[in-house]
Design a protein around this motif. Structure first.
Motif, mmCIF file in Angstrom:
data_model
loop_
_atom_site.group_PDB
_atom_site.id
_atom_site.type_symbol
_atom_site.label_atom_id
_atom_site.label_comp_id
_atom_site.label_asym_id
_atom_site.label_seq_id
_atom_site.Cartn_x
_atom_site.Cartn_y
_atom_site.Cartn_z
ATOM 1 N N THR B 217 0.842 -1.202 0.000
ATOM 2 C CA THR B 217 0.000 0.000 0.000
ATOM 3 C C THR B 217 0.873 1.247 0.000
ATOM 4 O OG1 THR B 217 -0.156 -0.037 2.406
ATOM 5 C CG2 THR B 217 -1.911 -1.115 1.207
ATOM 6 N N ALA B 220 2.472 1.697 -3.484
ATOM 7 C CA ALA B 220 1.558 2.343 -4.428
ATOM 8 C C ALA B 220 1.612 3.860 -4.258
ATOM 9 C CB ALA B 220 0.144 1.831 -4.219
ATOM 10 N N GLN B 221 1.666 4.311 -2.996
ATOM 11 C CA GLN B 221 1.750 5.756 -2.748
ATOM 12 C C GLN B 221 3.026 6.332 -3.356
ATOM 13 O OE1 GLN B 221 1.837 6.120 1.505
ATOM 14 N NE2 GLN B 221 -0.162 5.189 1.801
ATOM 15 N N GLY B 245 5.597 -6.188 -12.291
ATOM 16 C CA GLY B 245 4.333 -5.511 -12.039
ATOM 17 C C GLY B 245 4.549 -4.010 -11.904
ATOM 18 N N GLU B 249 3.330 -0.661 -14.193
ATOM 19 C CA GLU B 249 2.684 0.530 -13.659
ATOM 20 C C GLU B 249 3.327 1.819 -14.145
ATOM 21 O OE1 GLU B 249 0.479 1.194 -10.570
ATOM 22 O OE2 GLU B 249 -0.477 -0.652 -11.274
ATOM 23 N N LEU C 236 0.840 -10.908 -2.757
ATOM 24 C CA LEU C 236 -0.510 -11.429 -2.965
ATOM 25 C C LEU C 236 -0.605 -12.354 -4.170
ATOM 26 C CD1 LEU C 236 -1.766 -8.080 -1.933
ATOM 27 C CD2 LEU C 236 -3.018 -10.082 -1.176
ATOM 28 N N TYR C 271 -9.864 -3.014 3.752
ATOM 29 C CA TYR C 271 -8.411 -3.185 3.710
ATOM 30 C C TYR C 271 -8.012 -4.150 2.598
ATOM 31 C CZ TYR C 271 -3.669 -4.402 4.986
ATOM 32 O OH TYR C 271 -2.326 -4.624 4.946
ATOM 33 N N ALA C 274 -8.240 -2.414 -0.651
ATOM 34 C CA ALA C 274 -7.134 -1.480 -0.869
ATOM 35 C C ALA C 274 -5.848 -2.235 -1.186
ATOM 36 C CB ALA C 274 -6.937 -0.608 0.363
ATOM 37 N N LEU C 275 -5.626 -3.297 -0.442
ATOM 38 C CA LEU C 275 -4.417 -4.087 -0.620
ATOM 39 C C LEU C 275 -4.362 -4.625 -2.044
ATOM 40 C CD1 LEU C 275 -2.207 -4.895 1.361
ATOM 41 C CD2 LEU C 275 -3.410 -7.036 1.751
ATOM 42 N N ALA C 278 -3.648 -2.104 -4.654
ATOM 43 C CA ALA C 278 -2.313 -1.499 -4.606
ATOM 44 C C ALA C 278 -1.270 -2.360 -5.293
ATOM 45 C CB ALA C 278 -1.910 -1.257 -3.156
ATOM 46 N N VAL C 279 -1.565 -3.630 -5.496
ATOM 47 C CA VAL C 279 -0.574 -4.511 -6.112
ATOM 48 C C VAL C 279 -0.408 -4.137 -7.570
ATOM 49 C CG1 VAL C 279 0.031 -6.887 -6.624
ATOM 50 C CG2 VAL C 279 -1.338 -6.350 -4.619
ATOM 51 N N PRO C 280 0.829 -3.839 -7.977
ATOM 52 C CA PRO C 280 1.043 -3.541 -9.389
ATOM 53 C C PRO C 280 0.709 -4.799 -10.185
ATOM 54 C CG PRO C 280 3.003 -3.081 -8.087
ATOM 55 C CD PRO C 280 2.071 -3.844 -7.217
ATOM 56 N N ASP C 281 -0.142 -4.662 -11.175
ATOM 57 C CA ASP C 281 -0.645 -5.852 -11.852
ATOM 58 C C ASP C 281 -0.200 -5.903 -13.302
ATOM 59 O OD1 ASP C 281 -1.953 -8.047 -12.641
ATOM 60 O OD2 ASP C 281 -3.982 -7.269 -12.333
ATOM 61 N N LYS C 291 -8.303 -2.803 -12.288
ATOM 62 C CA LYS C 291 -8.897 -2.820 -10.952
ATOM 63 C C LYS C 291 -9.249 -1.392 -10.550
ATOM 64 C CE LYS C 291 -5.026 -4.157 -9.651
ATOM 65 N NZ LYS C 291 -3.840 -4.514 -8.869
ATOM 66 N N ARG C 293 -8.793 1.865 -8.383
ATOM 67 C CA ARG C 293 -7.585 2.374 -7.735
ATOM 68 C C ARG C 293 -7.926 2.968 -6.380
ATOM 69 N NH1 ARG C 293 -2.891 4.568 -9.655
ATOM 70 N NH2 ARG C 293 -3.543 6.648 -9.097
ATOM 71 N N ILE C 294 -7.544 2.254 -5.357
ATOM 72 C CA ILE C 294 -7.747 2.777 -4.013
ATOM 73 C C ILE C 294 -6.370 3.079 -3.443
ATOM 74 C CG2 ILE C 294 -8.660 2.313 -1.727
ATOM 75 C CD1 ILE C 294 -10.333 0.062 -3.090
ATOM 76 N N ARG C 295 -6.169 4.273 -2.968
ATOM 77 C CA ARG C 295 -4.881 4.585 -2.364
ATOM 78 C C ARG C 295 -5.084 4.916 -0.908
ATOM 79 N NH1 ARG C 295 -3.230 2.127 -5.923
ATOM 80 N NH2 ARG C 295 -1.856 2.792 -7.608
ATOM 81 N N LEU C 296 -4.484 4.106 -0.049
ATOM 82 C CA LEU C 296 -4.580 4.382 1.376
ATOM 83 C C LEU C 296 -3.619 5.498 1.734
ATOM 84 C CD1 LEU C 296 -4.640 0.813 2.901
ATOM 85 C CD2 LEU C 296 -6.535 2.381 2.525
ATOM 86 N N ALA C 297 -4.009 6.299 2.694
ATOM 87 C CA ALA C 297 -3.095 7.321 3.182
ATOM 88 C C ALA C 297 -2.300 6.739 4.341
ATOM 89 C CB ALA C 297 -3.876 8.542 3.643
#
Ligand code: ATP
Ligand code: ADP
Ligand code: SF4
Ligand code: SF4
Ligand code: MG
Ligand code: MG
Lengths: 325, 369, 353
Positions: B217, B220-221, B245, B249, C236, C271, C274-275, C278-281, C291, C293-297
C-alpha cells in the motif's frame, strides 16, 4: 530525561556505597593484623592497642563503617598517643605514616593525575582518531598497512619502555614536574609535556585501530553513499557524516579507559616523578597505610561510576535514537 | 471521518499520464538527456575480474521513464552508480561513455563529478531506513543537499526544504523538518529521500529499487508520487526494479539486463505484452499474477551466472529452452548483438533466434495468462 | 490441483456431526502480547506490543491457508505460535483436537514432529558449520525416525525429492545458491514427515525465476504427501497461486478470511480491497480488466497503541463513528467468507459491481 538521569545518579550512589562497605569488609576484617604491620617490628602491646583503637579496629565492623560515613559527612576527631587530631569533613581518615588527613593527601594527588590523564587523552584522541581515519580511507594501501603495523608494534612494547624511550630521547622536552595549573599554566603544561606524550603515544596506537575499524564500517553504510550522491565534498562526507557515526563506539571505550587511568596512571607518574594518585596508593599499599588505601578505593569507585554515567549521557546526546521521550 | 480516498480512475496508469509525458518528451525529440554507450564496469577482486556491466548501451530522453529490470547481480545498481559517478576510481575499471545533458561522465575528475552529483542527476535508494543518516535530522540532510549546489543562507535553504517535504506529501512539514529519520515511518522516510533528491531540480532521477523495502500500500503511494513529480518537473526517470508488475505501472521503456548485459530493450507495452528474448519471456512466465486464471508457473531452470566466469556465447544459453532452435552451436559460441529483429525498430533484443516473435506467438503466448 | 483442495469437498464447520469434523489445526482467539523492556535500568517504561491479538483460524488436512498482510501485522508471530516456538499469552492452539497451548517442551515433542517450520532467510537459517547431510539428518536422529546406518540413504532420498543432487550431502550451505538453500530447508522440514508445514515467506528472498522453481516444488510436495500448509507471504500473487484459503491480517487480527477466488474476486473488507488494488498488476498490460484504484493514506500504525474499535479505521475511507467505538466481529458474508467490518456486506456488493 531528567528522571532518567536522577535514577541513574541514585543507582550510581548505591554502587559507591556497596563498594565502600565491601572494601571495608575486605581490608579491616581480613585475618591480617594491620595495626601490627603499621606498628613495625619493635612493637609494644600498648602501642599496638593504641593504633588499633585509632583505626577503630577494636570496634565491630558495622560501627567502623558508621564512623567512616559519619566522618565523611561531618568530620571526626582522632586520639592517638595523647595527641588529638581534627579531621574535617569530608574526612576519609588519617594517615599515621604520613601524618596527614587522607582527604588532604588525595586532594593534592588527584589534580596531578587528572592533569596527566586529560592532557594525555587529548593527545591520543586527536592523534589516534586522525590516524585511524586516514588509514580507513586508504584501506588496503601501503600507508594503511604501515599505520596498522606501527600501531600493533607500539602496543607490543611494554608501557614503561615507551616511557623510558620518551624520557631518554625526547630530551628537548622541559623537565618533568608538577606545578599547579592555577599558579602558572605555562609551567604546568611544560612540566607535564613528557607525560602527555608518553601516555598519548602509547594509547594512540590502540585508538588508531579502534577508529580505523569503526570508520571502515561506517564508510560502508548506505547513508554515506547517500551523502556522496548529494555532491558534497569528500572531506565533508568523511568528517561530518562518517566521523559523527564512527565516534559513538569510540566514546564508550574512551569513557572506560579514562576511568581506569584516572584511578592512577602509575607508570607515568612514577617515571616522571609526578606525585599523583597512582604513586600515593602504591606507597600506601607497600606500607599498609589502610586509611589512604581506603581513600583510593573510594575515589576510584566514584570515578568509575561517574564515568559510566557520563558515557551513558554522552550516548544519548550522540545517538538521537536512544534519546528518550 | 476520513476523506474518501477511493479514486475513480479507471485502472491502469491513466492514459492521460502517458500522453502528457509524450508531450514533455517531444520537446527534446530525438535528443536524449542520458546516453549510455558501450559502458563496461569491472572490479578487480582477489578471485579475478568481476565484469559487473559489459557493453551496456541505452538512452533516455527527458519526460520519460526507463525501467531497468533483471535478477539480483545483473548489474542494475552498478550501472546506475556509474551514471552518478559513485564508483571509487581506485577499485573500479570503467570504459565506454555516459553523457548526462551532453556532458561526458566517464573520465571526469572527482571534483567535476562532485559538482554535478545531485544537481543534474540525483538518486534514491532501496532501503530508506539505512539510506538516511540516523544522527542528523531530516531537515538537516535536505538542507545540506540544497546548499551543496546553491549558495544560499540556511534560512532560505530551510524554507526550500519545508517546501519540498510538503511537496512529497509529508503533513506538517515545518514541524517534521526537525525530526530524526527514526521518528518517520518507512513510507515517510522514502518520501524524505525523494524530497532530498529533487531539492535541486535534477533533470535525471535515478531510483534504485525505491519501493522494494516497502509494503504494497505504501509502494503504491510512492509510485504515484514519483510519477506525479516527474510530470511536474519534466525530468527523466531511470527506475531500477526486479518487479515486472511495477514496470507495468510506471515505465515507458524497459531495458532487461542479464549477466551484466542488456538483453532486450523497447516500449513497456510491447516488452511485457510480447517479449522477444527467451529470458524476458521466462521472467514473465515465472510471475504468479493477481489476476487471470492461476496456472502452474513456468520457471527458468538453473541459476544466474557467476560474473567471474560468464558462459561463452550467449550467457543465457545454459538456461535457455530455445537454444536448440538455433542452428549449429551458435548460442554457446557467438555472443548475439543487441539489434532490432522486427519491423518495430524501437525494439532490440540480443538473441540468435531468427523469428522470436513467430515462435513466441505460436508456442508461447498461449501459456501467458 | 489435488482433489483435497477443491472447495466443494471442504468439510463442514467443526461443530457439525460426522467423521472428519475436527480440523487438523485450530486457533481460538489466540493472543501474543510481548512486553518490550522499557528504558532505564529497571525497564520502568515497559509497554505491551500486541503482536497477535485475537486470531481464530482453522486448517484442515491437506489444505493450504495463506496469511497475508503488511509488515508487522503478526504473520510470523502467528506462525511461531502455531509451531509452539512461542507460548501464547492467551487463547488456544488445538492440534487434532488436543490442546497444545501450554504443553511443556517434553510433552510437545510428538507434535513438534508433525508441525514444521520453513524460514524466510535461506542464509541465516542453516548452520554454516554443518554439512547438508548433518542438517537434514538432525531431525531424523532427534525423533529416532530411521535405524542407525540408514540415515544417509534417507538424506539422499530427501535431497532428491527437493531437486538437489543426492551426492551433495557432504557440502556446506555456503556452497549452495539462495534457491538451493531454501530447498535444503524444505528437505529438513520434510525429513520428519510432518502433517503441517508453516512456511514463513519461503520465497520472499529469492529472485523471480528461482522463486517460481521453489513454488513449484512446494506444490508438488504438498500434492504428493498431502501436507497442510500455512503459507505466510506479503506477495498477494504468490499467495493466490499457492493457497486454497486466504486470511488477510491487519495489526494482529484477521481482517478477512475466504476461499481464494471470493477473496480476490469479491473482497468484502476495505483493507483487502485497498491491498489488492495497490498490487502492481501485470495482467493489465495483457488486457485484463483494470482494478479500481484505491490509495490508502499513511502507514500501518504500530502494534503498541492500535486504534480503538476497528484497527483499520485510521486509514479507512469508509470509517464512521461506530468504527471508533465498537470492534467489528468477523461477519459472515458468504460461504466460508467472513470479514471484520461493520459494513462488510454492502462493500462486497460494491466491489462485485
Ligand atoms: N520477541 C518480540 N518482542 C517484542 N516484539 C515483538 C517480538 N516479536 C515480534 N514482535 C513485534 O510483533 C509485531 C508482529 O511481528 P511479526 O514478526 O509477527 O510480523 P510479520 O507480520 O511477520 O511482519 P513481516 O512481514 O515484516 O515479517 C511487530 O510489531 C514486531 O515488532
Ligand atoms: N565494489 C564491488 N566489487 C566487486 N564486485 C562488485 C562490486 N559492486 C558490485 N559488484 C558485483 O557486481 C554485480 C552486479 O551488482 P549490482 O549492480 O549491484 O546488481 P543488481 O542488478 O542486483 O543491482 C554483482 O555480482 C556484485 O556482486
Ligand atoms: S541466443 Fe540462443 S541461448 Fe541466447 S537467448 Fe537466444 S536462443 Fe537462447
Ligand atoms: S469497521 Fe469501519 S473502519 Fe473498520 S474497516 Fe469497516 S468501515 Fe473501515
Ligand atoms: Mg541492486
Ligand atoms: Mg515476518
Amino acid at each position: 530525561m531528567l528522571i532518567y538521569i536522577l535514577r541513574r545518579i541514585a543507582s550510581a550512589v548505591s554502587v559507591v556505597i556497596v563498594t565502600l562497605v565491601a572494601s571495608f569488609g575486605l581490608f579491616f576484617v581480613a585475618p591480617t593484623d594491620p595495626a601490627g604491620t603499621i606498628c613495625g617490628q619493635r612493637c609494644t602491646p600498648e602501642r599496638h592497642a593504641d593504633i588499633s583503637a585509632s583505626l577503630n579496629l577494636d570496634q565491630p565492623v558495622a560501627q567502623q563503617v558508621g564512623e567512616y560515613l559519619k566522618g565523611l559527612a561531618v568530620g571526626r576527631t582522632y586520639h592517638s598517643g595523647g595527641l588529638t587530631i581534627e579531621c574535617d569533613a569530608p574526612c576519609l581518615g588519617y594517615s599515621y605514616t604520613l601524618g596527614q588527613p587522607v582527604t588532604k593527601l588525595i586532594g593534592q594527588a588527584l589534580p596531578v593525575t587528572v592533569s596527566i590523564v586529560l592532557g594525555g587523552a587529548v593527545v591520543y584522541l586527536i592523534a589516534g582518531i586522525l590516524a585511524g581515519i586516514i588509514a580507513a580511507r586508504r584501506r588496503g594501501t601501503y600507508l594503511d598497512r604501515l599505520m596498522v603495523g606501527t600501531s600493533l608494534g607500539i602496543n607490543a612494547v611494554p608501557y614503561f619502555v615507551v616511557a623510558l624511550l620518551v624520557s631518554l630521547y625526547a630530551t628537548f622536552l622541559p623537565h618533568a614536574g608538577y606545578h599547579p595549573l592555577l599558579e602558572n599554566p605555562f609551567t604546568w603544561a611544560a612540566g607535564l609535556l613528557a607525560a602527555w606524550l608518553t601516555l598519548g603515544l602509547a594509547n594512540s596506537a590502540s585508538y588508531t585501530r579502534y577508529a580505523r575499524a569503526s570508520m571502515i564500517e561506517t564508510l560502508g553504510e548506505d547513508y554515506i553513499r547517500t551523502a556522496r550522491a548529494k555532491g558534497i565534498s569528500e572531506r565533508r562526507v568523511v568528517y561530518r557524516h562518517g566521523l559523527r557515526a564512527a565516534i559513538t563506539p569510540i566514546a564508550t571505550i574512551f569513557g572506560l579507559d579514562l576511568a581506569f587511568q584516572l584511578t592512577g596512571a602509575i607508570f607515568t607518574e612514577a617515571m616522571f616523578g609526578l606525585p599523583g594518585l597512582g604513586v600515593l596508593t602504591l606507597r600506601a599499599f607497600n606500607q599498609y597505610d589502610l586509611p589512604v588505601l581506603m581513600g583510593g578505593v573510594l575515589v576510584g569507585s566514584v570515578v568509575l561510576v561517574v564515568m559510566n554515567l557520563l558515557v551513558d549521557i554522552l550516548y544519548t546526546i550522540l545517538d538521537p535514537r536512544v534519546r528518550l521521550g | 471521518m476520513t476523506e474518501p480516498q477511493l479514486l475513480p480512475t479507471p485502472g491502469r496508469r491513466p492514459e492521460t499520464v502517458s500522453r502528457a509525458r509524450r508531450v514533455a518528451g517531444d520537446r527534446t525529440e530525438g535528443q536524449s538527456y542520458l546516453e549510455v554507450k558501450d559502458l563496461t564496469v569491472s572490479f578487480p577482486t582477489a578471485d579475478g575480474l568481476v565484469g559487473a556491466v559489459q557493453g551496456l548501451s541505452y538512452s533516455l530522453p527527458l519526460g520519460r521513464t526507463l525501467a531497468v529490470v533483471g535478477e539480483s547481480g545483473s548489474g542494475k545498481s552498478v550501472s546506475s552508480m556509474a551514471i552518478m559517478g559513485l564508483h571509487d576510481p581506485r577499485s573500479t575499471r570503467m570504459t565506454g561513455s555516459i553523457t548526462v545533458g551532453g556532458e561526458e561522465i566517464v573520465g571526469m575528475t572527482p571534483t567535476e563529478l562532485r559538482k554535478r552529483r545531485g544537481a543534474n542527476a540525483a538518486m534514491i535508494f532501496q532501503d530508506p531506513q539505512s539510506s538516511l543518516h540516523p544522527y542528523f535530522t531530516v531537515g538537516d540532510q535536505i538542507i545540506e543537499a540544497y546548499r551543496a549546489h546553491h549558495r544560499v543562507s540556511k534560512r532560505v535553504a530551510r524554507d526550500r526544504a519545508v517546501d519540498m517535504l510538503g511537496r512529497v506529501g509529508i503533513p506538517n512539514p515545518r514541524r517534521r523538518l526537525d525530526d530524526y529519520p527514526h521518528q518517520f515511518s518507512g513510507g515517510m522516510r522514502q518520501r524524505a529521500m525523494i524530497a532530498m533528491a529533487l531539492v535541486n531540480d535534477p533533470k535525471l532521477l535515478i531510483a534504485d529499487e525505491p519501493t522494494t523495502a516497502l509494503d504494497v500500500t505504501v509502494q503504491a503511494q510512492i509510485l504515484d508520487l514519483i510519477m506525479e513529480l516527474q510530470q511536474d518537473f519534466g525530468s527523466a526517470v531511470l527506475f531500477i526494479t526486479h518487479d515486472l508488475g511495477v514496470v507495468a505501472e510506471i515505465a515507458d521503456d524497459v531495458l532487461v539486463m542479464y549477466g551484466g548485459r542488456g538483453v532486450e530493450y523497447g516500449r513497456a507495452e510491447s516488452i511485457l505484452g510480447q517479449p522477444l528474448h527467451p529470458y524476458t519471456w521466462g521472467l514473465l512466465e515465472s510471475i504468479p499474477a493477481v489476476s487471470g486464471e492461476p496456472a502452474r508457473l513456468h520457471p527458468i531452470p538453473g541459476t544466474p551466472p557467476s560474473l567471474l566466469a560468464l558462459p561463452s556465447g550467449c550467457s543465457f544459453h545454459p538456461r535457455c529452452e530455445f537454444a536448440g532452435r538455433v542452428p549449429g552451436a551458435a548460442c554457446s559460441v557467438d555472443l548475439p548483438d543487441l539489434v532490432s529483429r522486427t519491423e518495430d525498430t524501437t525494439r532490440t533484443s540480443r538473441c540468435h533466434l531468427a523469428d522470436p516473435a513467430g515462435i513466441f506467438a505460436t508456442d508461447i503466448l498461449p501459456r501467458l495468462p | 490441483m489435488s482433489t483435497t483442495t477443491d472447495t466443494a469437498i471442504r468439510p463442514a464447520p467443526a461443530d457439525q456431526p460426522g467423521g472428519d469434523g475436527t480440523p487438523l489445526l485450530e486457533l481460538r482467539d489466540l493472543q501474543m502480547h510481548f512486553t518490550a523492556r522499557g528504558d532505564g535500568w529497571f525497564g520502568r517504561n515497559a509497554h505491551r506490543i500486541r503482536a497477535v491479538d485475537g486470531v481464530s483460524l482453522q486448517l484442515r488436512a491437506g489444505e493450504t491457508l495463506g496469511l497475508v498482510g503488511e509488515s508487522g501485522c503478526g504473520k510470523t508471530t502467528t506462525g511461531r505460535l502455531i509451531t509452539r516456538l512461542l507460548e501464547p499469552t492467551g487463547g488456544q492452539v488445538l492440534y487434532q483436537g488436543t490442546d497444545i497451548t501450554h504443553l511443556k517442551e517434553k510433552d510437545l515433542r510428538p507434535y513438534r514432529r508433525e508441525l514444521q517450520l520453513i524460514f524466510q532467510d535461506p542464509y541465516s537459517s542453516l548452520n554454516p558449520r554443518h554439512t547438508v547431510g548433518t542438517i537434514i539428518g538432525a531431525p531424523l536422529r532427534v525423533h529416532n525416525l530411521v535405524p542407525k546406518g540408514k540415515e544417509l540413504d534417507r538424506v539422499r532420498e530427501l535431497l532428491e525429492v527437493v531437486g538437489l543432487n543426492p551426492e551433495h550431502y557432504n557440502r556446506y550451505p555456503h556452497e549452495f545458491s539462495g534457491g538451493q538453500r531454501q530447498r535444503i530447508g524444505i528437505a529438513r522440514a520434510l525429513a520428519v514427515q510432518p502433517k503441517v508445514i508453516v512456511a514463513d515467506e519461503p520465497v520472499s528472498a529469492l529472485d523471480v525465476s528461482i522463486q517460481a522453481q521453489v513454488m513449484n516444488l512446494l506444490e508438488d510436495l504438498r500434492k504428493e504427501f498431502n501436507i497442510a500448509f500455512v503459507f505466510i507471504a506479503h506477495d498477494l500473487g504468490v499467495v493466490r497461486h499457492f493457497c486454497d484459503r486466504v486470511a488477510v491480517m491487519y495489526l494482529g487480527r484477521v481482517a478477512e478470511i475466504a476461499d481464494r477466488d471470493p477473496l480476490y474476486g469479491t473482497p468484502a473488507h476495505p483493507y483487502t480491497q485497498a491491498l489488492l488494488s495497490a498490487v502492481p498488476d501485470l495482467g493489465v498490460v495483457r488486457g485484463a480488466a483494470p482494478k479500481p484504484r484505491i490509495r490508502l493514506a499513511g502507514d500501518v500504525p504500530g502494534p503498541m497503541d492500535p486504534p480503538t474499535g476497528c484497527r483499520f479505521r485510521s486509514r479507512c475511507w469508509k470509517a464512521e463513528e461506530v468504527c471508533a467505538t465498537t470492534t467489528p466481529p468477523l461477519l459472515q458474508v458468504g460461504a466460508g467468507h467472513a470479514a471484520a467490518c461493520h459494513f462488510a456486506g454492502s462493500l462486497q456488493e460494491e466491489a462485485a459491481a
